[in-house]
Write an enzyme that holds these catalytic residues in place. Structure first.
Site: not given
Ligand code: AR6
Length: 165
Positions: A9, A33, A117
């Site tokens: 995390d 985020d 992404s």
């Molecule tokens: N620690 C590490 N990685 C994480 C965590 C965490 N606590 N939580 C999720 N991930 P995403 P995106 C991973 O969806 O695709 C948001 O609403 C997750 O499993 O967070 O760039 C923003 O506001 C994945 O592998 O980001 C934007 O609207 C990675 O982080 C949109 O999502 C990225 O997933 C951005 O989408």
């Protein structure tokens, strides 16, 4: 630069800066985020509003306080939204390059980076991992450790495979 990969995390990482996969409105969201804003507290959103009144374009990076997180700064990047048709790999590479440039501006020596992404935005995992690893490896920077913090076993395995190439 040392490139390391762990499953975990990102909000718990004791590094100088953590990278957030934000959106161009820069007012929080879901995924990593949401986790960063929830763990860091209101100060991150307040700083986003003040420093990015008009948000941030796709591919760019900017910093705010990390609030109550162990890190000193959050470096926000806006990844391209594959699901919305933003499929130019140079935009995803730009996120990592620009994040490293901001880390240099802040003199951050250690940074934690998620798979930008590759979640809600739907970028295919293997390709996202390859772009992430190749870009961070090939970008000159003063950062000593770039630590990819991958949320699941599957994402961690994809990054391990990309790093082994
Ligand atoms: N620690 C590490 N990685 C994480 C965590 C965490 N606590 N939580 C999720 N991930 P995403 P995106 C991973 O969806 O695709 C948001 O609403 C997750 O499993 O967070 O760039 C923003 O506001 C994945 O592998 O980001 C934007 O609207 C990675 O982080 C949109 O999502 C990225 O997933 C951005 O989408």
């Amino acid at each position: 630069m040392r490139l390391t990969l762990i499953q975990g995390d990102i909000t718990t990482q004791e590094v100088d800066a953590i990278v957030n996969a934000a959106n161009s409105r820069m007012r929080g969201g879901g995924g990593v985020d949401g986790a960063i804003h929830a763990a860091g507290g209101r100060a991150i959103l307040d700083d986003c509003v003040q420093r990015f009144p008009h948000g941030l374009p796709t591919g760019q990076a900017g910093w705010t306080t990390a609030g109550e997180l162990p890190a000193d700064w959050v470096i926000h990047v806006v990844g391209p939204n594959w699901n919305a048709g933003q499929r130019d790999p140079s935009l995803l590479a730009a996120c990592y390059r620009n994040a490293l440039a901001v880390a240099d501006e802040l003199s951050a020596q250690t940074m934690a980076i998620p798979a930008v992404s590759a979640g809600i935005y739907g970028w295919p995992l293997e390709d996202a991992a390859r772009i992430a690893v190749e870009t961070v490896r090939s970008t000159p920077s003063k950062v000593e450790e770039a630590r990819f913090v991958l949320f699941s076993k599957e994402i961690h395995a994809a990054f391990e495979a990309a790093a082994a190439e």
